[in-house]
Scaffold this active site. Structure first.
Site, PDB file in Angstrom:
ATOM      1  N   HIS A  72      13.479  79.861  32.002  1.00 25.25           N
ATOM      2  CA  HIS A  72      14.381  79.148  32.539  1.00 25.25           C
ATOM      3  C   HIS A  72      15.198  78.274  31.578  1.00 25.25           C
ATOM      4  CE1 HIS A  72      16.557  76.443  35.079  1.00 25.25           C
ATOM      5  NE2 HIS A  72      16.041  75.356  34.691  1.00 25.25           N
ATOM      6  N   HIS A 121      23.095  74.666  38.060  1.00 25.41           N
ATOM      7  CA  HIS A 121      21.533  74.303  37.369  1.00 25.41           C
ATOM      8  C   HIS A 121      21.370  75.293  36.012  1.00 25.41           C
ATOM      9  CE1 HIS A 121      17.087  73.454  38.006  1.00 25.41           C
ATOM     10  NE2 HIS A 121      17.374  73.475  36.658  1.00 25.41           N
ATOM     11  N   HIS A 174      18.953  75.840  30.594  1.00 21.32           N
ATOM     12  CA  HIS A 174      20.078  75.202  30.978  1.00 21.32           C
ATOM     13  C   HIS A 174      21.482  75.497  29.937  1.00 21.32           C
ATOM     14  CE1 HIS A 174      18.062  71.835  33.132  1.00 21.32           C
ATOM     15  NE2 HIS A 174      17.541  72.998  33.548  1.00 21.32           N
ATOM     16  N   TYR A 225      25.122  96.566  28.230  1.00 19.99           N
ATOM     17  CA  TYR A 225      23.756  95.751  28.146  1.00 19.99           C
ATOM     18  C   TYR A 225      23.752  94.610  29.339  1.00 19.99           C
ATOM     19  CZ  TYR A 225      21.233  97.565  24.255  1.00 19.99           C
ATOM     20  OH  TYR A 225      20.399  98.304  23.516  1.00 19.99           O
ATOM     21  N   GLU A 242       9.066  72.746  37.155  1.00 19.95           N
ATOM     22  CA  GLU A 242       9.465  74.018  37.794  1.00 19.95           C
ATOM     23  C   GLU A 242       8.392  74.966  37.894  1.00 19.95           C
ATOM     24  OE1 GLU A 242      12.067  73.588  39.064  1.00 19.95           O
ATOM     25  OE2 GLU A 242      13.802  73.107  37.724  1.00 19.95           O
TER      26      GLU A 242
HETATM   27  P1  13P Z   1      10.746  70.145  32.932  1.00 17.05           P
HETATM   28  O1  13P Z   1      10.836  69.221  31.787  1.00 17.05           O
HETATM   29  O2  13P Z   1       9.811  69.565  33.869  1.00 17.05           O
HETATM   30  O3  13P Z   1      10.198  71.539  32.246  1.00 17.05           O
HETATM   31  O4  13P Z   1      12.254  70.497  33.626  1.00 17.05           O
HETATM   32  C1  13P Z   1      13.205  71.024  32.664  1.00 17.05           C
HETATM   33  C2  13P Z   1      14.453  71.727  33.545  1.00 17.05           C
HETATM   34  O5  13P Z   1      14.684  72.694  32.904  1.00 17.05           O
HETATM   35  C3  13P Z   1      14.274  71.359  34.967  1.00 17.05           C
HETATM   36  O6  13P Z   1      15.029  72.521  35.611  1.00 17.05           O
END
Ligand code: 13P
Length: 211
Positions: free
Chosen positions: A93, A160, A95, A120, A74
Site C-alpha cells: 500500500h 488515499h 501514498h 503493461y 492497515e
Molecule cells: P501505518 O503507519 O499505520 O502503516 O499507516 C500508514 C498508512 O499508509 C496509512 O494508510
C-alpha cells in the site's frame, strides 16, 4: 525463502520505493506471507526508507501481533486482500503522488479507474477498482476492500492511495509501480486527444497474459 530473507527483502524494497519518491514520511506499508500461515507487516508509523528488518511485525492469521513492533494500522486491509486472494503472497500500500491525485478526481469509473492506455497497465494492474473513502485503519475500509478483492488484485482507496496484492513481493511492487506510472500518464494526457487501446486489443492482452 526464509523469514530472515523476507524481512531483508521488505526493507530493501521499502528503501527502493522511498529513494525514488514513491513513499514518503511514514506513509505506506508492506506485508509478506510466511509459509507457516503467519505474516510479516511493516510497523505503524515507520518510514519505508528506514526499516529495521528485526523490528518488522509478525502476525497470526487473525491479525494478532506475535512479535516485533506494533503493526501498521492497515493490518486489516492486508488481511482482507489475503482472505479473498489465496494465491497472494505479498501486499503493498502506498501514498504515491500520482495515484493519490487520481484517487481525488471526481467522476471516476469505480469498477475500472484507468482508461486502457498501455499494454503493461492491462497486464500488471488490470481493472483498477475504486474503494469509497474511509479513514485510514477503519474496519469499514477493510470490509470495502474485501468486497472487491476477489475480482481485483489492485484497488485504489478514494482520497488515499493504491493497494496491490501479488504472488510475490517483487510482483506486487512491480504492479504498484506500473499503477503509479499509469496514474501519471492519465494525468499527463487529461484533456489531450488520446488514442486508447481498443476492446479487442485489451481482450487479446488478457488472453495472452492471464493474471
Ligand atoms: P501505518 O503507519 O499505520 O502503516 O499507516 C500508514 C498508512 O499508509 C496509512 O494508510
Amino acid at each position: 525463502m526464509t523469514e530472515n530473507i523476507l524481512r531483508e527483502q521488505i526493507a530493501e524494497f521499502g528503501k527502493s520505493l522511498f529513494n525514488r519518491g514513491l513513499a514518503h514520511g511514514s506513509a505506506g506499508n508492506i506485508s509478506v506471507k510466511l509459509p507457516d500461515g503467519t505474516w510479516l507487516l511493516t510497523p505503524t508509523n515507520s518510514c519505508l526508507g528506514r526499516l529495521d528488518p528485526a523490528k518488522i511485525s509478525r502476525l497470526d492469521n487473525s491479525g494478532s501481533l506475535l512479535s516485533g513492533d506494533p503493526p501498521s494500522k492497515e493490518a486489516f486491509l492486508h488481511l482482507a486482500m489475503y482472505g479473498e486472494r489465496a494465491s497472494s503472497r505479498a501486499v503493498v500500500h502506498l501514498h504515491s503522488l500520482h495515484s493519490v491525485a487520481v484517487s481525488c478526481l471526481a467522476d471516476l469509473n469505480p469498477s475500472d479507474v484507468f482508461p486502457p492506455l498501455t499494454a503493461y497497465a492491462i497486464m500488471q494492474v488490470g481493472k483498477l477498482a475504486l474503494v469509497p473513502y474511509f479513514p485510514p485503519g477503519d474496519q469499514a475500509l477493510a470490509g470495502a476492500v474485501r468486497r472487491l478483492a476477489g475480482k481485483h488484485h489492485a484497488v485504489l482507496l478514494a482520497n488515499h492511495g493504491p493497494v496491490v496484492a501479488g504472488s510475490s513481493l517483487s510482483a506486487a511492487v512491480n504492479a504498484i509501480e506500473e499503477l503509479e506510472q499509469t496514474a501519471h500518464l492519465m494525468l499527463l494526457l487529461r484533456g489531450q486527444p488520446t488514442s486508447l487501446l481498443t476492446a479487442g486489443q485489451v481482450a487479446e492482452l488478457n488472453r495472452r497474459f492471464p493474471s
